[in-house]
Scaffold this active site. Structure first.
Site, PDB file in Angstrom:
ATOM      1  N   LYS A  67       0.803  -1.230   0.000  1.00  0.00           N
ATOM      2  CA  LYS A  67       0.000   0.000   0.000  1.00  0.00           C
ATOM      3  C   LYS A  67       0.841   1.287   0.000  1.00  0.00           C
ATOM      4  O   LYS A  67       0.453   2.279  -0.597  1.00  0.00           O
ATOM      5  CB  LYS A  67      -0.907   0.038   1.230  1.00  0.00           C
ATOM      6  CG  LYS A  67      -2.152  -0.802   1.118  1.00  0.00           C
ATOM      7  CD  LYS A  67      -3.064  -0.518   2.300  1.00  0.00           C
ATOM      8  CE  LYS A  67      -4.291  -1.387   2.264  1.00  0.00           C
ATOM      9  NZ  LYS A  67      -5.276  -1.012   3.277  1.00  0.00           N
ATOM     10  N   GLU A  79      -4.714  13.508  -3.553  1.00  0.00           N
ATOM     11  CA  GLU A  79      -4.192  14.290  -2.430  1.00  0.00           C
ATOM     12  C   GLU A  79      -4.362  13.540  -1.114  1.00  0.00           C
ATOM     13  O   GLU A  79      -3.455  13.493  -0.281  1.00  0.00           O
ATOM     14  CB  GLU A  79      -4.976  15.603  -2.379  1.00  0.00           C
ATOM     15  CG  GLU A  79      -4.196  16.772  -1.836  1.00  0.00           C
ATOM     16  CD  GLU A  79      -5.024  18.037  -1.916  1.00  0.00           C
ATOM     17  OE1 GLU A  79      -5.391  18.548  -0.859  1.00  0.00           O
ATOM     18  OE2 GLU A  79      -5.322  18.466  -3.059  1.00  0.00           O
ATOM     19  N   ASN A  88      -4.801   2.258  -1.778  1.00  0.00           N
ATOM     20  CA  ASN A  88      -5.408   0.915  -1.783  1.00  0.00           C
ATOM     21  C   ASN A  88      -6.180   0.660  -3.080  1.00  0.00           C
ATOM     22  O   ASN A  88      -6.739  -0.415  -3.255  1.00  0.00           O
ATOM     23  CB  ASN A  88      -6.333   0.721  -0.565  1.00  0.00           C
ATOM     24  CG  ASN A  88      -7.654   1.434  -0.742  1.00  0.00           C
ATOM     25  OD1 ASN A  88      -7.699   2.525  -1.314  1.00  0.00           O
ATOM     26  ND2 ASN A  88      -8.729   0.829  -0.288  1.00  0.00           N
ATOM     27  N   ASP A 103      -9.873   3.632   1.893  1.00  0.00           N
ATOM     28  CA  ASP A 103     -10.020   3.177   3.282  1.00  0.00           C
ATOM     29  C   ASP A 103     -10.633   4.294   4.127  1.00  0.00           C
ATOM     30  O   ASP A 103     -11.460   4.048   4.993  1.00  0.00           O
ATOM     31  CB  ASP A 103      -8.666   2.764   3.867  1.00  0.00           C
ATOM     32  CG  ASP A 103      -8.168   1.453   3.291  1.00  0.00           C
ATOM     33  OD1 ASP A 103      -9.012   0.584   2.975  1.00  0.00           O
ATOM     34  OD2 ASP A 103      -6.943   1.286   3.138  1.00  0.00           O
ATOM     35  N   GLY A 126      -3.579   2.828  17.764  1.00  0.00           N
ATOM     36  CA  GLY A 126      -2.700   2.379  16.689  1.00  0.00           C
ATOM     37  C   GLY A 126      -2.129   3.554  15.918  1.00  0.00           C
ATOM     38  O   GLY A 126      -2.659   4.683  15.985  1.00  0.00           O
ATOM     39  N   ALA A 127      -1.032   3.295  15.194  1.00  0.00           N
ATOM     40  CA  ALA A 127      -0.379   4.386  14.461  1.00  0.00           C
ATOM     41  C   ALA A 127       0.194   3.913  13.125  1.00  0.00           C
ATOM     42  O   ALA A 127       1.158   4.476  12.616  1.00  0.00           O
ATOM     43  CB  ALA A 127       0.710   5.004  15.329  1.00  0.00           C
TER      44      ALA A 127
END
Ligand code: ATR
Length: 273
Positions: A67, A79, A88, A103, A126-127
């Site tokens: 990805k 952008e 994706n 996504d 999460g990061a």
């Protein structure tokens, strides 16, 4: 299928368990589109992209681990995908490969079905790449954004990129978020006994969203529900990200509600076997 059949595919590794072929082929059939959607397990991305060009593959879904790196091989990138740093979706417009990210739109449409977002105290767990797509959507809706992550340096970096505030694990019980989103793979099959946060994070009332859809009800969602939160599985996000791809490739409106039920059935049948 005949000589006019247009070809679509998912590329990544692994792709064997992807539900995208099932979903897009069902939609082609329902809407009488002369298309077929396959899955290519792909390691050599550069050659894979050359293959898409050479064979005139019309649309491609990109998944792990390509990805991020795929951005380097495309002719145009939207952008939003540039800011998220992940593509994706590839659309082949007469030989011009255009990358986008659905996504974030998929996540947004799904979350909007369950709650207002503007100014809501929202915690992202999460990061990674998925977290960036979720944060992009939350910025778009002007949510009040908080981020937590196992590796604090990555979480702090993400918070900086999306005007959020980083929260250490120990402080989560005092935060009281109204929307909580798990963007990690923690709790995904087969590690279904795992959860990314302690359940004392569910102090307020609100909505808990898991981008994981296998199992449909993760431990994170089960605990959220037991603490009075409304819960949203990753099925909606998965279907809507596919719907946006389908629109870009065919111009047609995806049968999202039918597909949510079909994907739910497929997943729950699998859980029982
Ligand atoms: P993706 O691009 O699919 O989001 P990723 O970039 O590998 O995947 O990101 C995964 C995220 O899940 C990261 O935030 C990761 O935390 P770290 O930054 O500390 O690696 C988080 N994650 C993965 N496994 C985890 C675990 N067992 N416990 C807590 N967090 C986990």
């Amino acid at each position: 299928m005949d000589a006019d059949t247009e070809v679509f595919s998912v590329i990544g590794n692994p792709v064997k368990h992807s539900l995208s072929p099932f979903m897009h082929n069902t939609a082609f059939e329902l809407l009488s589109v002369n298309g077929v959607y396959t899955a290519f397990n792909l390691d050599d991305l550069e050659s894979g992209i050359k293959g898409i060009r050479a064979l005139g593959i019309k649309g491609v879904s990109v998944t792990i681990p390509h990805k991020e790196s795929v951005i380097n091989y495309l002719d145009k990138v939207s952008e939003s995908a540039l800011k998220i740093k992940a593509v994706n979706t590839i659309t082949n417009n007469n030989g011009v490969l255009e990358g986008s990210n659905t996504d974030w739109t998929g996540f947004l449409i799904s979350l909007r079905e369950h709650t207002e977002i503007k100014n809501k105290k929202t915690l992202v767990i999460g990061a990674g790449g998925a977290a960036r797509a979720v944060c992009y959507a939350l910025n778009y809706e002007n949510a009040d954004l908080y981020i937590t992550n196992r590796t604090s340096s990555k979480g702090i970096g993400l918070a900086k990129d999306f005007s959020g505030k980083f929260v250490y694990e120990n402080d989560l019980k005092h935060l009281g978020p109204e929307i909580i989103i798990n963007t990690t793979s923690v709790g995904m099959f087969p590690h279904i006994e795992k959860t990314p946060v302690d359940k004392n994070v569910f102090q307020n009332t609100g909505v808990a969203f898991d981008i994981v859809y296998n199992p449909v009800e993760t431990r994170f969602l089960r605990e959220a529900k037991s603490m009075g939160f409304k819960t949203v599985s990753g099925i909606g996000m998965f279907v809507y990200q596919g719907a946006d791809q389908f629109k870009q490739w065919t111009g047609l409106t995806f049968p999202s509600q039918v597909m949510k039920e079909a994907v739910f059935k497929k997943l729950t049948l699998k859980e029982k076997t």
